[in-house]
Design a protein around this motif. Structure first.
Motif, PDB file in Angstrom:
ATOM      1  N   ALA A 142      27.201 -12.955  14.887  1.00  0.00           N
ATOM      2  CA  ALA A 142      28.357 -12.316  14.272  1.00  0.00           C
ATOM      3  C   ALA A 142      28.074 -10.853  13.949  1.00  0.00           C
ATOM      4  N   ARG A 143      26.810 -10.534  13.703  1.00  0.00           N
ATOM      5  CA  ARG A 143      26.433  -9.159  13.384  1.00  0.00           C
ATOM      6  C   ARG A 143      26.321  -8.275  14.623  1.00  0.00           C
ATOM      7  N   LEU A 144      26.286  -8.877  15.783  1.00  0.00           N
ATOM      8  CA  LEU A 144      26.104  -8.093  17.014  1.00  0.00           C
ATOM      9  C   LEU A 144      27.435  -7.612  17.575  1.00  0.00           C
ATOM     10  N   ALA A 145      27.379  -6.611  18.412  1.00  0.00           N
ATOM     11  CA  ALA A 145      28.584  -6.041  19.018  1.00  0.00           C
ATOM     12  C   ALA A 145      29.184  -7.024  20.014  1.00  0.00           C
ATOM     13  N   SER A 146      30.467  -6.867  20.297  1.00  0.00           N
ATOM     14  CA  SER A 146      31.137  -7.775  21.219  1.00  0.00           C
ATOM     15  C   SER A 146      30.547  -7.679  22.629  1.00  0.00           C
ATOM     16  N   ASP A 147      30.029  -6.521  22.993  1.00  0.00           N
ATOM     17  CA  ASP A 147      29.402  -6.383  24.302  1.00  0.00           C
ATOM     18  C   ASP A 147      28.197  -7.319  24.420  1.00  0.00           C
ATOM     19  N   ILE A 148      27.448  -7.417  23.355  1.00  0.00           N
ATOM     20  CA  ILE A 148      26.299  -8.325  23.328  1.00  0.00           C
ATOM     21  C   ILE A 148      26.788  -9.768  23.424  1.00  0.00           C
ATOM     22  N   GLN A 149      27.865 -10.082  22.723  1.00  0.00           N
ATOM     23  CA  GLN A 149      28.439 -11.428  22.790  1.00  0.00           C
ATOM     24  C   GLN A 149      28.827 -11.761  24.228  1.00  0.00           C
ATOM     25  N   TYR A 150      29.409 -10.809  24.904  1.00  0.00           N
ATOM     26  CA  TYR A 150      29.838 -10.996  26.286  1.00  0.00           C
ATOM     27  C   TYR A 150      28.639 -11.273  27.190  1.00  0.00           C
ATOM     28  N   ARG A 151      27.589 -10.533  26.987  1.00  0.00           N
ATOM     29  CA  ARG A 151      26.373 -10.739  27.784  1.00  0.00           C
ATOM     30  C   ARG A 151      25.727 -12.081  27.463  1.00  0.00           C
ATOM     31  N   ARG A 152      25.766 -12.485  26.219  1.00  0.00           N
ATOM     32  CA  ARG A 152      25.240 -13.799  25.838  1.00  0.00           C
ATOM     33  C   ARG A 152      26.032 -14.901  26.531  1.00  0.00           C
ATOM     34  N   LEU A 153      27.333 -14.750  26.584  1.00  0.00           N
ATOM     35  CA  LEU A 153      28.170 -15.725  27.268  1.00  0.00           C
ATOM     36  C   LEU A 153      27.787 -15.812  28.740  1.00  0.00           C
ATOM     37  N   HIS A 154      27.544 -14.666  29.359  1.00  0.00           N
ATOM     38  CA  HIS A 154      27.119 -14.662  30.758  1.00  0.00           C
ATOM     39  C   HIS A 154      25.798 -15.401  30.928  1.00  0.00           C
ATOM     40  N   LEU A 155      24.862 -15.162  30.026  1.00  0.00           N
ATOM     41  CA  LEU A 155      23.581 -15.865  30.104  1.00  0.00           C
ATOM     42  C   LEU A 155      23.775 -17.375  29.977  1.00  0.00           C
ATOM     43  N   LEU A 156      24.616 -17.779  29.048  1.00  0.00           N
ATOM     44  CA  LEU A 156      24.882 -19.208  28.873  1.00  0.00           C
ATOM     45  C   LEU A 156      25.503 -19.817  30.125  1.00  0.00           C
ATOM     46  N   LEU A 157      26.470 -19.124  30.694  1.00  0.00           N
ATOM     47  CA  LEU A 157      27.133 -19.639  31.890  1.00  0.00           C
ATOM     48  C   LEU A 157      26.186 -19.683  33.090  1.00  0.00           C
ATOM     49  N   LEU A 158      25.411 -18.636  33.278  1.00  0.00           N
ATOM     50  CA  LEU A 158      24.464 -18.611  34.386  1.00  0.00           C
ATOM     51  C   LEU A 158      23.414 -19.710  34.244  1.00  0.00           C
TER      52      LEU A 158
END
Length: 59
Positions: A21-37
């Motif tokens: 929650a403390r991280l920027a949305s761009d980081i959230q987006y990249r985390r989502l990509h990592l999870l999906l990959l």
């Protein structure tokens, strides 16, 4: 590559929602990509194992 790719990604996938929650949305987006990959990789491995079992049972 000596280390498993799925294991390498694990260190970046925190379950602590407060941390994310403390991280920027761009980081959230990249985390989502990592999870999906990671999920795609695990599913492909599962399908590959099944195909190899079928091939060895037929041959």
């Amino acid at each position: 590559m000596s280390q498993d790719v799925a294991e390498m990604v694990e260190r970046y996938l925190s379950e602590d929602q407060a941390q994310w929650a403390r991280l920027a949305s761009d980081i959230q987006y990249r985390r989502l990509h990592l999870l999906l990959l990671r999920e795609i990789l695990l599913e492909l491995r599962k399908q590959n194992r099944q195909a190899l079992r079928q091939a060895s049972a037929e041959g």
